[in-house]
Enzyme design. Sequence first.
Site, mmCIF file in Angstrom:
data_model
loop_
_atom_site.group_PDB
_atom_site.id
_atom_site.type_symbol
_atom_site.label_atom_id
_atom_site.label_comp_id
_atom_site.label_asym_id
_atom_site.label_seq_id
_atom_site.Cartn_x
_atom_site.Cartn_y
_atom_site.Cartn_z
ATOM 1 N N PHE A 22 0.819 -1.221 0.000
ATOM 2 C CA PHE A 22 0.000 0.000 0.000
ATOM 3 C C PHE A 22 0.862 1.286 0.000
ATOM 4 N N THR B 222 3.968 -10.921 -0.954
ATOM 5 C CA THR B 222 3.102 -11.659 -0.041
ATOM 6 C C THR B 222 1.665 -11.352 -0.466
ATOM 7 N N ILE C 67 13.634 -9.525 1.549
ATOM 8 C CA ILE C 67 14.704 -8.736 2.193
ATOM 9 C C ILE C 67 15.591 -9.625 3.072
ATOM 10 N N THR D 262 6.354 2.820 12.641
ATOM 11 C CA THR D 262 4.967 3.108 13.014
ATOM 12 C C THR D 262 4.868 3.779 14.386
ATOM 13 N N ASP D 263 3.762 4.476 14.603
ATOM 14 C CA ASP D 263 3.526 5.067 15.932
ATOM 15 C C ASP D 263 3.191 4.002 16.984
ATOM 16 N N GLU D 264 2.820 2.782 16.503
ATOM 17 C CA GLU D 264 2.394 1.749 17.455
ATOM 18 C C GLU D 264 3.509 1.306 18.389
ATOM 19 N N LYS E 1 8.070 -4.393 15.057
ATOM 20 C CA LYS E 1 8.525 -3.109 14.484
ATOM 21 C C LYS E 1 9.446 -2.398 15.467
ATOM 22 N N ASN F 238 -2.219 5.324 8.024
ATOM 23 C CA ASN F 238 -2.397 5.847 6.666
ATOM 24 C C ASN F 238 -3.720 5.377 6.078
ATOM 25 N N TYR G 287 -14.878 -3.003 16.203
ATOM 26 C CA TYR G 287 -14.385 -3.761 17.351
ATOM 27 C C TYR G 287 -14.755 -3.063 18.665
ATOM 28 N N ASN H 176 -12.785 5.291 16.005
ATOM 29 C CA ASN H 176 -13.141 4.403 14.887
ATOM 30 C C ASN H 176 -14.601 4.546 14.469
ATOM 31 N N ARG I 83 -10.547 -6.596 19.516
ATOM 32 C CA ARG I 83 -9.208 -7.136 19.231
ATOM 33 C C ARG I 83 -8.499 -7.385 20.565
ATOM 34 N N HIS J 100 -6.215 -4.617 22.468
ATOM 35 C CA HIS J 100 -6.441 -3.467 21.574
ATOM 36 C C HIS J 100 -5.948 -2.153 22.180
HETATM 37 P P1 NAD Z 1 1.538 -3.610 3.276
HETATM 38 O O1 NAD Z 1 1.278 -4.817 4.101
HETATM 39 O O2 NAD Z 1 0.448 -3.054 2.435
HETATM 40 O O3 NAD Z 1 2.773 -3.892 2.293
HETATM 41 C C1 NAD Z 1 3.940 -4.536 2.701
HETATM 42 C C2 NAD Z 1 4.724 -4.905 1.449
HETATM 43 O O4 NAD Z 1 5.954 -5.550 1.878
HETATM 44 C C3 NAD Z 1 4.012 -5.901 0.538
HETATM 45 O O5 NAD Z 1 4.142 -5.499 -0.802
HETATM 46 C C4 NAD Z 1 4.733 -7.213 0.783
HETATM 47 O O6 NAD Z 1 4.716 -8.081 -0.334
HETATM 48 C C5 NAD Z 1 6.139 -6.729 1.103
HETATM 49 N N1 NAD Z 1 6.913 -7.691 1.902
HETATM 50 C C6 NAD Z 1 6.502 -8.364 3.011
HETATM 51 N N2 NAD Z 1 7.486 -9.158 3.456
HETATM 52 C C7 NAD Z 1 8.543 -8.956 2.629
HETATM 53 C C8 NAD Z 1 9.866 -9.468 2.603
HETATM 54 N N3 NAD Z 1 10.297 -10.379 3.508
HETATM 55 N N4 NAD Z 1 10.711 -9.052 1.631
HETATM 56 C C9 NAD Z 1 10.284 -8.153 0.710
HETATM 57 N N5 NAD Z 1 9.045 -7.643 0.690
HETATM 58 C C10 NAD Z 1 8.187 -8.034 1.642
HETATM 59 O O7 NAD Z 1 2.095 -2.537 4.290
HETATM 60 P P2 NAD Z 1 1.932 -0.944 4.287
HETATM 61 O O8 NAD Z 1 0.691 -0.597 4.982
HETATM 62 O O9 NAD Z 1 2.189 -0.444 2.923
HETATM 63 O O10 NAD Z 1 3.152 -0.563 5.259
HETATM 64 C C11 NAD Z 1 4.451 -0.311 4.738
HETATM 65 C C12 NAD Z 1 5.385 0.024 5.884
HETATM 66 O O11 NAD Z 1 4.908 1.167 6.577
HETATM 67 C C13 NAD Z 1 5.508 -1.081 6.925
HETATM 68 O O12 NAD Z 1 6.846 -1.128 7.347
HETATM 69 C C14 NAD Z 1 4.592 -0.619 8.050
HETATM 70 O O13 NAD Z 1 5.039 -1.124 9.289
HETATM 71 C C15 NAD Z 1 4.752 0.872 7.956
HETATM 72 N N6 NAD Z 1 3.601 1.676 8.427
HETATM 73 C C16 NAD Z 1 2.348 1.429 7.947
HETATM 74 C C17 NAD Z 1 1.298 2.253 8.344
HETATM 75 C C18 NAD Z 1 -0.113 2.061 7.833
HETATM 76 O O14 NAD Z 1 -1.020 2.740 8.304
HETATM 77 N N7 NAD Z 1 -0.351 1.180 6.863
HETATM 78 C C19 NAD Z 1 1.540 3.305 9.242
HETATM 79 C C20 NAD Z 1 2.834 3.501 9.724
HETATM 80 C C21 NAD Z 1 3.869 2.687 9.297
HETATM 81 O O1 DAU Z 2 -0.795 3.249 13.635
HETATM 82 C C1 DAU Z 2 -0.129 2.814 12.491
HETATM 83 C C2 DAU Z 2 -0.593 1.419 12.138
HETATM 84 O O2 DAU Z 2 -1.887 1.540 11.570
HETATM 85 C C3 DAU Z 2 0.340 0.701 11.174
HETATM 86 O O3 DAU Z 2 1.599 0.526 11.769
HETATM 87 C C4 DAU Z 2 -0.250 -0.663 10.768
HETATM 88 O O4 DAU Z 2 0.584 -1.276 9.797
HETATM 89 C C5 DAU Z 2 -1.607 -0.414 10.171
HETATM 90 O O5 DAU Z 2 -2.218 -1.640 9.825
HETATM 91 C C6 DAU Z 2 -2.506 0.353 11.144
HETATM 92 O O6 DAU Z 2 -2.802 -0.486 12.307
HETATM 93 P P1 DAU Z 2 -4.238 -0.474 12.992
HETATM 94 O O7 DAU Z 2 -4.408 -1.716 13.753
HETATM 95 O O8 DAU Z 2 -4.503 0.813 13.680
HETATM 96 O O9 DAU Z 2 -5.145 -0.472 11.635
HETATM 97 P P2 DAU Z 2 -6.495 -1.265 11.267
HETATM 98 O O10 DAU Z 2 -7.002 -0.659 10.002
HETATM 99 O O11 DAU Z 2 -6.316 -2.735 11.315
HETATM 100 O O12 DAU Z 2 -7.465 -0.839 12.445
HETATM 101 C C7 DAU Z 2 -7.758 0.523 12.696
HETATM 102 C C8 DAU Z 2 -8.654 0.568 13.902
HETATM 103 O O13 DAU Z 2 -9.934 0.023 13.561
HETATM 104 C C9 DAU Z 2 -8.154 -0.264 15.055
HETATM 105 O O14 DAU Z 2 -8.479 0.396 16.289
HETATM 106 C C10 DAU Z 2 -8.935 -1.575 14.951
HETATM 107 C C11 DAU Z 2 -10.259 -1.108 14.366
HETATM 108 N N1 DAU Z 2 -10.942 -2.065 13.482
HETATM 109 C C12 DAU Z 2 -10.223 -2.650 12.491
HETATM 110 C C13 DAU Z 2 -10.819 -3.548 11.635
HETATM 111 C C14 DAU Z 2 -10.030 -4.229 10.534
HETATM 112 C C15 DAU Z 2 -12.293 -2.314 13.637
HETATM 113 O O15 DAU Z 2 -12.941 -1.747 14.541
HETATM 114 N N2 DAU Z 2 -12.895 -3.182 12.790
HETATM 115 C C16 DAU Z 2 -12.215 -3.833 11.804
HETATM 116 O O16 DAU Z 2 -12.813 -4.658 11.072
#
Ligand code: NAD
Ligand code: DAU
Length: 353
Positions: free
Chosen positions: A10, A35, A59, A133-135, A163, A189, A216, A258, A291, A294
């Site tokens: 993403f 993946t 990687i 991540t902020d988590e 992480k 994001n 949730y 949420n 979750r 959570h």
């Molecule tokens: P995502 O799950 O959508 O994508 C992860 C990508 O990494 C995929 O394309 C997958 O195929 C690839 N991948 C997984 N394992 C791999 C490996 N061993 N070698 C090479 N490629 C591999 O994740 P995202 O939401 O795009 O997040 C990207 C990064 O940003 C992550 O490091 C995540 O921790 C961080 N992040 C995400 C969010 C969010 O809200 N999504 C917020 C803060 C930080």
């Molecule tokens: O904070 C940054 C993180 O945000 C990233 O590091 C993670 O990669 C990314 O997946 C995201 O994590 P969250 O757990 O916050 O995202 P998610 O979309 O899974 O859930 C957002 C919130 O919504 C969380 O409090 C759980 C809740 N939720 C999620 C799902 C999938 C629901 O209530 N119902 C749902 O079905």
Amino acid sequence: MILVTGGAGFIGANFVLSWLRASDAEEVINLDKLTYAGNLANLSALQNDPRHIFIHGDIGDKDLVSKLLSDYHPRAIVNFAAESHVDRSIHGPAEFIQTNIVGTFNLLECARGYWAGLQRVDKERFRFHHISTDEVYGSLASSDPAFKETNSYGPNSPYSASKAASDHLVRAWFHTYGFPVVTTNCSNNYGPYHFPEKLIPLVILNALNGKPLPVYGDGQQIRDWLYVGDHCSAIREVLAKGILGETYNIGGWNEKANLEVVNIICQILDELRPRADGKPYADQITFVKDRPGHDRRYAIDASKIEKDLGWRPQETFDTGIRKTIQWYLDNPDWVQAVVTGSYRDWLEKQYLN
Ligand code: NAD
Ligand code: DAU
């Protein structure tokens, strides 16, 4: 050129697309394991663009990563590759340990070897940008101030613990070996190409398909939402101007519960694509089991990146969520391929054979 890992996911795909939109952009080598979360359809706009070189791989593969570095000679690595879904980490943490910790360790070691052999100018220019991540900071109470870079780590899920471990490795490689790193810790994001297992795309697609919108627990958990394009612009700033060894928090100044997020999506869909029966999409909201473990609230204090590097998000939640919903409405083929899983068959045919 730059080496991006996880660039078919993403945020990685949004980053690669936005990077190559600049006319003077350096080439991108994109290393991704593909993946379930990796989707080359996210990058279909680059199919005939010679500035994008896609490499299918892990990687954690030492030989492959070392070869890529010596063959392509990148001046920076941006490490997005990770297992990223908290719920999946609860069901099966092993892959999270493998990619997020062992994989990052391998990448650091290969990159350190490569960097050590560079000539002085290239060596000084080299950067390893770790995306985190902020988590990692844990959970906030409602009255706590937002996370600053100086907050101590307190990860609560297998995902956030993995992480956090990777962040510690990156930090140690800077302090011990002088390896040139920057780390960014970003909040939640949302935007185009978001895989529909995460809250926002799941709710949009379930709503349109007449399915329940699962919230949730009590739905009062708070996240700080950032439009993905803003995250990408922040990464570009940090890569260009960030101070080595520093960490930068990135967030949207957009804290929302949420349930509020789900209701906003429902209201916008009521306007853009009303239900055939005239009823509101909010009727589909269903409270489900919470979750485990959570985290209650995340919030980022993004004042350091604003003060030091002049970055601030451009989108508000209102503008960003509208764009996002419109993108899902305008891209039914992408959605269909992801939902049916056919994007994986297509990849086999197009690329992997
Ligand atoms: P995502 O799950 O959508 O994508 C992860 C990508 O990494 C995929 O394309 C997958 O195929 C690839 N991948 C997984 N394992 C791999 C490996 N061993 N070698 C090479 N490629 C591999 O994740 P995202 O939401 O795009 O997040 C990207 C990064 O940003 C992550 O490091 C995540 O921790 C961080 N992040 C995400 C969010 C969010 O809200 N999504 C917020 C803060 C930080
Ligand atoms: O904070 C940054 C993180 O945000 C990233 O590091 C993670 O990669 C990314 O997946 C995201 O994590 P969250 O757990 O916050 O995202 P998610 O979309 O899974 O859930 C957002 C919130 O919504 C969380 O409090 C759980 C809740 N939720 C999620 C799902 C999938 C629901 O209530 N119902 C749902 O079905």
